[in-house]
Design a protein around this motif. Structure first.
Motif, mmCIF file in Angstrom:
data_model
loop_
_atom_site.group_PDB
_atom_site.id
_atom_site.type_symbol
_atom_site.label_atom_id
_atom_site.label_comp_id
_atom_site.label_asym_id
_atom_site.label_seq_id
_atom_site.Cartn_x
_atom_site.Cartn_y
_atom_site.Cartn_z
ATOM 1 N N VAL A 207 9.418 8.672 0.416
ATOM 2 C CA VAL A 207 9.071 8.522 -1.169
ATOM 3 C C VAL A 207 10.132 8.759 -2.113
ATOM 4 O O VAL A 207 10.396 7.994 -2.926
ATOM 5 C CB VAL A 207 8.007 9.395 -1.446
ATOM 6 C CG1 VAL A 207 7.536 9.374 -2.988
ATOM 7 C CG2 VAL A 207 6.573 9.125 -0.657
ATOM 8 N N VAL A 208 10.784 9.838 -2.009
ATOM 9 C CA VAL A 208 11.941 10.089 -2.926
ATOM 10 C C VAL A 208 12.911 8.770 -2.925
ATOM 11 O O VAL A 208 13.266 8.599 -3.893
ATOM 12 C CB VAL A 208 12.685 11.604 -2.584
ATOM 13 C CG1 VAL A 208 14.043 11.661 -3.182
ATOM 14 C CG2 VAL A 208 11.801 12.606 -2.841
ATOM 15 N N TYR B 85 5.979 14.453 -10.401
ATOM 16 C CA TYR B 85 4.433 14.288 -9.975
ATOM 17 C C TYR B 85 4.078 12.987 -9.147
ATOM 18 O O TYR B 85 3.237 13.088 -8.194
ATOM 19 C CB TYR B 85 3.754 14.112 -11.257
ATOM 20 C CG TYR B 85 2.126 14.088 -11.100
ATOM 21 C CD1 TYR B 85 1.352 13.167 -10.732
ATOM 22 C CD2 TYR B 85 1.331 15.161 -11.214
ATOM 23 C CE1 TYR B 85 0.210 12.980 -10.637
ATOM 24 C CE2 TYR B 85 -0.050 15.553 -11.018
ATOM 25 C CZ TYR B 85 -0.806 14.072 -10.845
ATOM 26 O OH TYR B 85 -1.967 14.011 -10.781
ATOM 27 N N ARG B 86 4.750 12.021 -9.538
ATOM 28 C CA ARG B 86 4.777 10.955 -8.865
ATOM 29 C C ARG B 86 4.960 10.935 -7.313
ATOM 30 O O ARG B 86 4.368 10.464 -6.364
ATOM 31 C CB ARG B 86 5.719 9.499 -9.344
ATOM 32 C CG ARG B 86 4.981 8.744 -10.491
ATOM 33 C CD ARG B 86 5.917 7.555 -10.836
ATOM 34 N NE ARG B 86 6.155 6.568 -9.786
ATOM 35 C CZ ARG B 86 5.394 5.949 -9.619
ATOM 36 N NH1 ARG B 86 4.395 5.371 -10.402
ATOM 37 N NH2 ARG B 86 5.646 4.917 -8.522
ATOM 38 N N ILE B 87 6.234 11.715 -6.997
ATOM 39 C CA ILE B 87 6.706 12.035 -5.690
ATOM 40 C C ILE B 87 5.572 12.844 -4.913
ATOM 41 O O ILE B 87 5.261 12.472 -3.870
ATOM 42 C CB ILE B 87 7.865 12.468 -5.627
ATOM 43 C CG1 ILE B 87 9.110 11.718 -6.222
ATOM 44 C CG2 ILE B 87 8.281 13.232 -4.404
ATOM 45 C CD1 ILE B 87 10.437 12.325 -6.465
ATOM 46 N N ALA B 88 5.241 13.646 -5.555
ATOM 47 C CA ALA B 88 3.982 14.606 -4.848
ATOM 48 C C ALA B 88 2.927 13.846 -4.692
ATOM 49 O O ALA B 88 2.368 14.061 -3.385
ATOM 50 C CB ALA B 88 3.832 15.713 -5.708
ATOM 51 N N GLN C 293 -2.105 10.838 -18.373
ATOM 52 C CA GLN C 293 -1.340 9.776 -18.011
ATOM 53 C C GLN C 293 0.103 9.886 -18.080
ATOM 54 O O GLN C 293 0.989 9.406 -17.220
ATOM 55 C CB GLN C 293 -1.806 8.440 -18.910
ATOM 56 C CG GLN C 293 -3.178 7.775 -18.530
ATOM 57 C CD GLN C 293 -3.778 7.077 -19.470
ATOM 58 O OE1 GLN C 293 -2.955 6.787 -20.707
ATOM 59 N NE2 GLN C 293 -4.742 6.495 -19.391
ATOM 60 N N ALA C 294 0.586 10.542 -18.977
ATOM 61 C CA ALA C 294 1.937 10.781 -19.053
ATOM 62 C C ALA C 294 2.485 11.739 -17.923
ATOM 63 O O ALA C 294 3.593 11.488 -17.438
ATOM 64 C CB ALA C 294 2.289 11.654 -20.425
ATOM 65 N N LEU C 295 1.610 12.568 -17.560
ATOM 66 C CA LEU C 295 1.898 13.588 -16.386
ATOM 67 C C LEU C 295 2.283 12.557 -15.039
ATOM 68 O O LEU C 295 3.192 12.805 -14.374
ATOM 69 C CB LEU C 295 1.062 14.466 -16.180
ATOM 70 C CG LEU C 295 1.262 15.284 -14.737
ATOM 71 C CD1 LEU C 295 2.303 16.248 -15.062
ATOM 72 C CD2 LEU C 295 0.001 16.431 -14.692
ATOM 73 N N PRO D 190 0.797 -1.214 0.017
ATOM 74 C CA PRO D 190 0.042 0.069 -0.146
ATOM 75 C C PRO D 190 0.858 1.321 0.004
ATOM 76 O O PRO D 190 0.466 2.165 -0.760
ATOM 77 C CB PRO D 190 -0.859 -0.233 1.412
ATOM 78 C CG PRO D 190 -0.092 -1.127 2.313
ATOM 79 C CD PRO D 190 0.650 -2.086 1.195
ATOM 80 N N PHE D 191 2.288 1.165 0.528
ATOM 81 C CA PHE D 191 2.790 2.456 0.982
ATOM 82 C C PHE D 191 3.341 2.848 -0.633
ATOM 83 O O PHE D 191 4.163 3.855 -0.643
ATOM 84 C CB PHE D 191 3.901 2.314 1.872
ATOM 85 C CG PHE D 191 3.075 2.076 3.169
ATOM 86 C CD1 PHE D 191 3.258 1.052 3.950
ATOM 87 C CD2 PHE D 191 2.254 3.033 3.667
ATOM 88 C CE1 PHE D 191 2.743 0.621 5.146
ATOM 89 C CE2 PHE D 191 1.648 2.983 4.938
ATOM 90 C CZ PHE D 191 1.934 1.526 5.704
ATOM 91 N N GLN D 192 3.376 2.009 -1.543
ATOM 92 C CA GLN D 192 4.051 2.402 -2.916
ATOM 93 C C GLN D 192 2.663 2.724 -3.689
ATOM 94 O O GLN D 192 3.058 2.961 -4.957
ATOM 95 C CB GLN D 192 4.630 1.156 -3.584
ATOM 96 C CG GLN D 192 6.054 0.729 -2.686
ATOM 97 C CD GLN D 192 6.897 -0.154 -3.219
ATOM 98 O OE1 GLN D 192 6.177 -1.327 -3.397
ATOM 99 N NE2 GLN D 192 7.924 -0.183 -3.403
#
Lengths: 82, 439
Positions: free
Chosen positions: B395-396, B347-350, B339-341, B240-242
């Protein structure tokens, strides 16, 4: 209804809801191949299919079909039961 | 009694031995049923047993005749028990805890038998064994009757691989639920004792870790034990944390509960709305509303009182706003660009940081009310900031650092055994039974 025609109708509806070309939709099309097939798209597909074929898919089947192929099988069974 | 109790271990071991020693000599349902009744008989006092018996009995009458009276009596009983638990009648708590999971299974049976997804009303013995299945009685996973019945009819043989899998799951579950949860409990105590923004932030993060290990540990024990009995329970957690966002998080955390709510609340309500108004422009907003309803209900299911009401509101708002964001971004950018964003690293990290922060901070409503923490609003605000930064860093690191290969299950089992052997020497109290805080 001929199975090929049935599958074509299903692919058409799925393509319309996923906003892709019908040629991109095959029996293996699912949420893994098309990420826009989320829980909303799934229910829209089920709703559209049921309306188009004038059938009511069993709840468990409707909620658990994993791809277009399984959907085609479920529709075939529902049409046969009519 | 809970899954970490020696009496549970005794029931479990006897059940596993009897299951295979008596295979073919007694009906397949016998051992799971007797073991489940034995477990509940040891776990609950007599008054609670009588109440549970009445509830289960009314449920069967409902299945048979779909009569309103048993339904009303059952609902009345459940409400009475909730009130008892709220009033602090301790013996009621494990009953209510188990009862909520029994209720989920009963609703599944009632709906699916009525709609023909389950061909016929289960036999009483199968019904009881399914509702009260002892590995999953207290805290799930919530399993489906069709799979349970299939496993009863044709249990998976207890070969070397199954034995290895089952024992490994149980050992890792015990290590998680006792050792890791115990350490996280210490972290929580240290954080609260330290106080100030940093202490509270440490407490907030420790509680999340405690909840994770406690709950995932319980699930592992239940799944491993079921495996040893030749049966399969569904997984309850999937990294879940991923999860890339809050919506996805809830399809990876307490999966069987999310699936149940999806099956019996989200999907039916959404379908009803789409049938009334199939306009594809409005459909996404129906989904937003359904997500709010579903997660609000899931939130208030966790307990009784204003904190859980607030938790439900927060959960419902968080998930529905996540969905609304996705809907608006797709409308604004187009699906493929969005989807690309979502795949771009910043974006993934945020998104991951936001999702995790929301989940972790919302949990404060579960554990903080009622505790004398001695912090003011500024302390909590600063603590929240520290939590968000800490999660962002985590996360980073997770996104950038190369992923190590997971250790072999055998090694995990060995480490678990060592940890379980050493822990009693340094622990100063029994492991926390965290799930008793939730219904």
């Amino acid at each position: 209804m001929h199975p090929d025609d049935r599958m074509l109708a299903i692919r058409d509806k799925v393509a319309e809801i996923l906003e892709v070309d019908v040629c991109e939709v095959e029996g293996t099309t699912c949420s893994a191949t098309h990420p826009q097939w989320d829980s909303l798209a799934h229910m829209m597909i089920i709703n559209a299919i049921e309306k188009h074929f004038t059938i009511q898919l069993p709840r468990l089947t409707a909620y658990t079909v994993k791809n277009v192929g399984e959907l085609d099988t479920a529709v075939g069974a529902a049409l046969a039961a009519k | 009694m809970n899954l970490l109790d020696w009496r549970f271990a005794a029931v479990a071991m006897l059940a596993v031995v009897a299951r295979w020693a008596l295979a073919g000599r007694v009906p397949s349902v016998t051992v799971p049923l007797v073991a489940s009744l034995g477990f509940i008989g040891l776990a609950l006092p007599l008054p609670a047993l009588l109440v549970l018996g009445l509830f289960v009995g009314f449920g069967y009458l409902l299945l048979l005749g779909r009569d309103l009276l048993p339904l009303m009596l059952s609902i009345g009983l459940v409400l009475a028990l909730f009130i008892l638990a709220k009033a602090g009648v301790g013996q009621a708590v494990p009953l209510v805890l188990g009862l909520s999971y029994v209720m989920f299974r009963l609703v599944h049976l009632l709906v699916d038998v009525r709609e023909g997804a389950i061909a016929s009303v289960p036999r009483p013995a199968d019904y009881l064994a399914y509702l009260l299945f002892f590995p999953a009685f207290l805290a799930g996973p919530i399993h489906r009757f069709e799979k349970f019945a299939a496993d009863l009819a044709a249990p998976t043989p207890l070969d070397r691989a199954a034995l290895h899998d089952g024992v490994t799951r149980i050992l890792t579950g015990l290590a998680a639920g006792i050792v890791m949860a115990g350490m996280a409990q210490r972290g929580l105590d240290i954080g609260l004792a330290t106080g100030g923004p940093l202490g509270i932030a440490f407490a907030i993060l420790s509680f999340t870790v405690l909840l994770w290990f406690s709950f995932s540990g319980y699930s592992s024990i239940a799944i491993g034990l079921a495996r040893l009995l030749g049966m399969t329970l569904p997984e309850n957690f999937d990294r879940p944390f991923q999860a890339p966002n809050l919506l996805e998080f809830w399809s990876r955390w307490h999966i069987s509960l999310s699936e149940w709510f999806k099956f019996y609340l989200f999907n039916p309500v959404l379908k009803a709305l789409l049938q009334r108004d199939p306009d594809p422009v409005r459909a996404p907003y129906f989904a937003v509303a359904c997500f709010f309803l579903t997660f609000f209900t899931m939130g208030i299911w966790h307990g009784f009182g204003w904190p859980y009401l607030a938790y439900g509101l927060l959960l419902g708002l968080g998930v529905s706003l996540n969905k609304l964001w996705q809907v608006r971004m797709v409308a604004r950018m187009g699906r493929k660009p969005y989807q690309a964003l979502c795949k771009r690293l910043p974006y993934r990290i945020a998104a991951r940081t936001l999702a995790l922060s929301f989940f972790v901070l919302a949990l404060v409503l579960i554990w903080a009310p009622g505790r004398d923490i001695g912090a003011d609003a500024l302390d909590w605000l600063l603590a929240a900031g520290v939590v968000i930064v800490a999660l962002g860093v985590a996360v980073v690191v997770d996104e950038i650092a190369p992923k190590p290969s997971p250790p072999l299950p055998g090694w995990i089992a060995c480490i678990s055994i060592v940890a379980l052997a050493v822990w009693p020497l340094i622990a100063d109290r029994p492991p926390p039974v965290l799930i008793y805080q939730f219904f």
